[in-house]
Design an enzyme around this catalytic site. Structure first.
Site, PDB file in Angstrom:
ATOM      1  N   ARG A 118       0.845  -1.210   0.000  1.00  0.00           N
ATOM      2  CA  ARG A 118       0.000   0.000   0.000  1.00  0.00           C
ATOM      3  C   ARG A 118       0.880   1.261   0.000  1.00  0.00           C
ATOM      4  O   ARG A 118       0.614   2.226  -0.707  1.00  0.00           O
ATOM      5  CB  ARG A 118      -0.904   0.033   1.229  1.00  0.00           C
ATOM      6  CG  ARG A 118      -1.802  -1.171   1.400  1.00  0.00           C
ATOM      7  CD  ARG A 118      -3.123  -1.035   0.674  1.00  0.00           C
ATOM      8  NE  ARG A 118      -4.013  -2.108   1.063  1.00  0.00           N
ATOM      9  CZ  ARG A 118      -4.079  -3.321   0.493  1.00  0.00           C
ATOM     10  NH1 ARG A 118      -3.320  -3.609  -0.539  1.00  0.00           N
ATOM     11  NH2 ARG A 118      -4.918  -4.245   0.953  1.00  0.00           N
TER      12      ARG A 118
ATOM     13  N   GLU B  29     -13.922 -15.055   9.050  1.00  0.00           N
ATOM     14  CA  GLU B  29     -13.818 -14.481   7.703  1.00  0.00           C
ATOM     15  C   GLU B  29     -13.454 -15.525   6.653  1.00  0.00           C
ATOM     16  O   GLU B  29     -12.271 -15.778   6.422  1.00  0.00           O
ATOM     17  CB  GLU B  29     -12.783 -13.341   7.688  1.00  0.00           C
ATOM     18  CG  GLU B  29     -12.634 -12.712   6.304  1.00  0.00           C
ATOM     19  CD  GLU B  29     -11.639 -11.557   6.242  1.00  0.00           C
ATOM     20  OE1 GLU B  29     -11.058 -11.202   7.282  1.00  0.00           O
ATOM     21  OE2 GLU B  29     -11.435 -11.029   5.156  1.00  0.00           O
TER      22      GLU B  29
ATOM     23  N   LYS C 135     -17.662 -12.428   8.582  1.00  0.00           N
ATOM     24  CA  LYS C 135     -17.120 -11.447   7.624  1.00  0.00           C
ATOM     25  C   LYS C 135     -16.950 -12.131   6.275  1.00  0.00           C
ATOM     26  O   LYS C 135     -15.894 -12.692   5.976  1.00  0.00           O
ATOM     27  CB  LYS C 135     -15.781 -10.901   8.138  1.00  0.00           C
ATOM     28  CG  LYS C 135     -15.102  -9.932   7.186  1.00  0.00           C
ATOM     29  CD  LYS C 135     -14.025  -9.126   7.868  1.00  0.00           C
ATOM     30  CE  LYS C 135     -13.274  -8.272   6.881  1.00  0.00           C
ATOM     31  NZ  LYS C 135     -12.426  -7.264   7.517  1.00  0.00           N
TER      32      LYS C 135
ATOM     33  N   SER D 292     -14.441  -5.683   1.714  1.00  0.00           N
ATOM     34  CA  SER D 292     -14.633  -5.072   0.393  1.00  0.00           C
ATOM     35  C   SER D 292     -13.939  -5.882  -0.696  1.00  0.00           C
ATOM     36  O   SER D 292     -14.388  -5.876  -1.852  1.00  0.00           O
ATOM     37  CB  SER D 292     -14.194  -3.605   0.378  1.00  0.00           C
ATOM     38  OG  SER D 292     -12.856  -3.428   0.761  1.00  0.00           O
ATOM     39  N   GLY D 293     -12.842  -6.552  -0.352  1.00  0.00           N
ATOM     40  CA  GLY D 293     -12.269  -7.566  -1.233  1.00  0.00           C
ATOM     41  C   GLY D 293     -11.838  -7.133  -2.613  1.00  0.00           C
ATOM     42  O   GLY D 293     -11.946  -7.902  -3.559  1.00  0.00           O
ATOM     43  N   GLY D 294     -11.377  -5.904  -2.762  1.00  0.00           N
ATOM     44  CA  GLY D 294     -10.898  -5.472  -4.074  1.00  0.00           C
ATOM     45  C   GLY D 294     -11.958  -4.797  -4.923  1.00  0.00           C
ATOM     46  O   GLY D 294     -11.703  -4.421  -6.065  1.00  0.00           O
TER      47      GLY D 294
ATOM     48  N   ARG E 123      -9.685  -1.812   2.211  1.00  0.00           N
ATOM     49  CA  ARG E 123      -9.387  -0.957   1.064  1.00  0.00           C
ATOM     50  C   ARG E 123     -10.477   0.053   0.750  1.00  0.00           C
ATOM     51  O   ARG E 123     -10.190   1.191   0.401  1.00  0.00           O
ATOM     52  CB  ARG E 123      -9.110  -1.844  -0.164  1.00  0.00           C
ATOM     53  CG  ARG E 123      -7.736  -2.462  -0.133  1.00  0.00           C
ATOM     54  CD  ARG E 123      -7.614  -3.624  -1.071  1.00  0.00           C
ATOM     55  NE  ARG E 123      -8.274  -4.816  -0.548  1.00  0.00           N
ATOM     56  CZ  ARG E 123      -8.303  -5.995  -1.158  1.00  0.00           C
ATOM     57  NH1 ARG E 123      -7.727  -6.131  -2.332  1.00  0.00           N
ATOM     58  NH2 ARG E 123      -8.892  -7.033  -0.619  1.00  0.00           N
TER      59      ARG E 123
HETATM   60  P1  13P Z   1     -10.759  -5.408   2.337  1.00  0.00           P
HETATM   61  O1  13P Z   1     -12.017  -4.661   2.692  1.00  0.00           O
HETATM   62  O2  13P Z   1      -9.696  -4.544   1.738  1.00  0.00           O
HETATM   63  O3  13P Z   1     -11.038  -6.666   1.590  1.00  0.00           O
HETATM   64  O4  13P Z   1     -10.101  -5.842   3.708  1.00  0.00           O
HETATM   65  C1  13P Z   1     -10.876  -6.380   4.678  1.00  0.00           C
HETATM   66  C2  13P Z   1     -10.098  -7.408   5.398  1.00  0.00           C
HETATM   67  O5  13P Z   1      -9.962  -7.332   6.598  1.00  0.00           O
HETATM   68  C3  13P Z   1      -9.516  -8.524   4.624  1.00  0.00           C
HETATM   69  O6  13P Z   1      -9.062  -9.518   5.478  1.00  0.00           O
END
Ligand code: 13P
Length: 345
Positions: free
Chosen positions: A33, A177, A219, A261-263, A295
């Site tokens: 990042r 998650e 999650k 959010s996952g990209g 992100r």
């Molecule tokens: P993102 O929202 O960027 O996917 O990150 C959340 C997260 O904690 C991933 O493990």
């Protein structure tokens, strides 16, 4: 297990209009990042960046808790205040990422399993002493031609459930998650099928290992077209398929879903969360459907900051804006005009 303590934390994390900031990037991820904005990933820069987010004026109206990386939970701010105290003083709950990343699954090319169970009981007790009240463990499920395999779902769900049981024993709320990656050309129906299989396996293992659903959060990924799909599904379909998938596979006793959010682009993550909430209201879905974005909340402030002290205020405003829009989406109250009002465009 002190279930009352766990449900109190769950309730705080799911407070109306609020969601979670995932600021738990591992050393490798935060370096990537920072590389993107030309900033060196030193301990001080990581501290300054994260402290800036935690101190952003007004964000605790939209952020109930923050997931930290091990280093951050042990760090003090520039004035010597522990960063966990900076959060609690502002009414935000500190959390901790406890998994140790992924490794290849033997005999399953292209698939990953998450490590970190060894010594986890002791680490959780230490983290609780340092003020962490919730935790995160990320499992990764990849969609491909003949994957995920049942072996991949089994090992990842098993580890998630063992982690969750240990967290609850330590009085820490586990965020479970299982991330189904959006990488690939697959369509939304394939994502739906994989998410459903994953969630069914995860809840079967959670049940087998005695995890109290009332004292945890899920999650997951949203049900989306792959990022390289030729014809990507619209937000309305994402809302319909995501809620439909969860209605088939997530027990009603589990109180809250906090999406990653996952990209997804930051505006996409907001529009889709809004659509999910609109659909949930239509069908009477039983869970709070909120956010635990990394992100999608940080892309704008990271860019605005770019490592310059002079940009702190602009970066905090950018973070505040993304948090406010995510909060609106979590209530199904987002309209695109909000972006224009906020930016004055
Ligand atoms: P993102 O929202 O960027 O996917 O990150 C959340 C997260 O904690 C991933 O493990």
């Amino acid at each position: 297990m002190d279930i009352q303590k766990l449900t109190n934390t769950v309730e705080e994390l799911l407070a109306p209009g609020k969601g979670i900031l995932a600021a738990d990037e591992s050393s490798g991820t935060i370096k990537r990042r920072f590389d993107s904005i030309g900033v060196e990933s030193t301990e001080e820069n990581r501290r300054d960046y994260r402290e800036m987010l935690f101190r952003a004026p007004g964000v605790s109206e939209y952020i109930s808790g923050v997931i930290l990386f091990d280093e951050t939970l042990r760090q003090n701010g520039a004035d010597g205040t522990p960063l966990s105290k900076v959060l609690t003083d502002r009414g935000m709950v500190p959390g901790i990422k406890v998994d140790k990343g992924t490794q290849a699954i033997p005999g399953s090319p292209g698939e990953l399993m998450t490590e970190g169970l060894d010594g986890l009981r002791d680490r959780l007790n230490e983290y609780a002493g340092l003020g962490a009240r919730f935790a995160k463990w990320r499992a990764v499920i990849t969609i491909g031609d003949s994957i995920p395999t049942s072996r991949c779902l089994d090992v990842n769900a098993h580890a998630l459930a063992r982690y969750a049981a240990l967290c609850q024993e330590a009085g820490i709320v586990p965020i479970v998650e299982p991330e189904v990656l959006m990488d690939g050309e697959h369509d939304i129906d394939r994502c739906d099928e994989v998410n459903e299989a994953t969630l069914r396996e995860v809840f079967a293992q959670l049940s087998r290992q005695g995890v109290a659903l009332e004292g945890m959060l899920l999650k997951p990924s949203m049900v989306l077209s792959g990022n390289k799909a030729s014809d990507r599904a619209c937000a309305e379909e994402v809302g319909e398929k995501t809620v439909g998938c969860f209605m088939r596979s997530v027990p009603a006793a589990m109180p809250g879903v906090v999406f990653l959010s996952g990209g997804q682009a930051d505006d996409e993550a907001i529009v889709n969360l809004n659509a999910v909430n609109l659909r949930a209201a239509q069908v009477g879905a039983p869970w709070v459907l909120s956010y635990s974005y990394g992100r999608a909340l940080q892309a704008a402030p990271l860019k605005a900051w770019s490592g310059q002290a002079a940009n702190v205020e602009a970066a905090q405003q950018a973070f505040h804006r993304r948090a406010m829009l995510s909060s609106a989406a979590r209530q199904g109250a987002y309209v695109p005009e909000m972006e224009k009002e906020l930016t004055g465009v």
